[in-house]
Design a protein around this motif. Sequence first.
Motif, PDB file in Angstrom:
ATOM      1  N   ILE A 125     -15.683  25.792 -37.244  1.00 35.14           N
ATOM      2  CA  ILE A 125     -17.133  25.523 -37.362  1.00 35.14           C
ATOM      3  C   ILE A 125     -17.794  26.599 -38.231  1.00 35.14           C
ATOM      4  N   ILE A 147     -18.872  16.387 -34.629  1.00 33.08           N
ATOM      5  CA  ILE A 147     -17.832  15.695 -33.849  1.00 33.08           C
ATOM      6  C   ILE A 147     -17.205  14.557 -34.665  1.00 33.08           C
ATOM      7  N   PHE A 154     -12.465  18.857 -32.110  1.00 34.55           N
ATOM      8  CA  PHE A 154     -13.215  18.732 -30.850  1.00 34.55           C
ATOM      9  C   PHE A 154     -12.267  18.496 -29.684  1.00 34.55           C
ATOM     10  N   THR A 210     -20.921  23.312 -26.433  1.00 32.13           N
ATOM     11  CA  THR A 210     -20.243  22.151 -27.035  1.00 32.13           C
ATOM     12  C   THR A 210     -21.252  21.221 -27.694  1.00 32.13           C
ATOM     13  N   PHE A 214     -20.908  20.663 -31.692  1.00 31.59           N
ATOM     14  CA  PHE A 214     -20.342  19.385 -32.129  1.00 31.59           C
ATOM     15  C   PHE A 214     -21.302  18.197 -32.060  1.00 31.59           C
TER      16      PHE A 214
END
Length: 294
Positions: A125, A147, A154, A210, A214
Amino acid sequence: MQRRVGPNTTGWYGILQPFSDALKLILKETVIPSQANKVLFYLAPISTLVFSLLGWGIIPLGQGLTLFDFSMGILYTLALSSLGVYGILFAGWSANSKYAFLGSMRSSAAVISYELILGSAILIIILLTGSLNFSTIIENQQAIWFIIPLLPVFIFYFISILAETSRTPFDLQEAESELVAGFFTEHSSTIFVFFFLGEYSSIVLFSCITAILFLGGYHMPEVFVNDSFINIQSIILGIKTCIICFIFVWFRATLPRLRYDQLIDLCWLNLLPVAVAFIILIPSILIAFDIAPY
């Protein structure tokens, strides 16, 4: 998912069960082994809870809504998650019990192993956005959530946070039925509650991270435009966090627990080579198409 009679019938849809559990544990007697190191015995659960709560300091709950918009936010989060291992080691060693000590060794080995996978996924990322700041990462996802292009990343990231927060199928830290509960075997009453508060706080924190990394954080797709004066960005982030929390519970209800050797083999022999391959592949694609942000 919850088929036991007790937890879903105490109060309306089992809503009173967490409160009754907490009250039961707080009213219990605190039993400390006579040969235990009492300072570390108390310090271990407190440090576990404190480190998991400190992570919320840099989470952006909306545009400009953060306690501290730290430019090295991801580094701070990884450092705090690593410090959680000390609570596990202190708890196992200070109890002066072989069960607890072996449990802490087992737990810390699993947490340290899966931190490599977690760090690798987050590094991808960082390479994609060119920033360690959570707000910048969210702004980079206005066009598309990460994502979608990074679905394989992921998947192994989510496996690593399951192991990091010791949830099924990776809850070898506890494993009451097979391995006598592990590092908190000797803890009871309020200090035992601290371990569980720390664990569940980590689950919510990692679910929120998270959602930020994502799922676009507090952003919504352009199909939904908020023209009102009410800022719903925090609500959007909260809903995404709840979805990830639900997946945690879903995994717990669905999957059986792994053996310890399978847990370690999955990390070092399967996930780590894939993570390293993606660390080489993603920057190569960015450079090849001249779309790197740096």
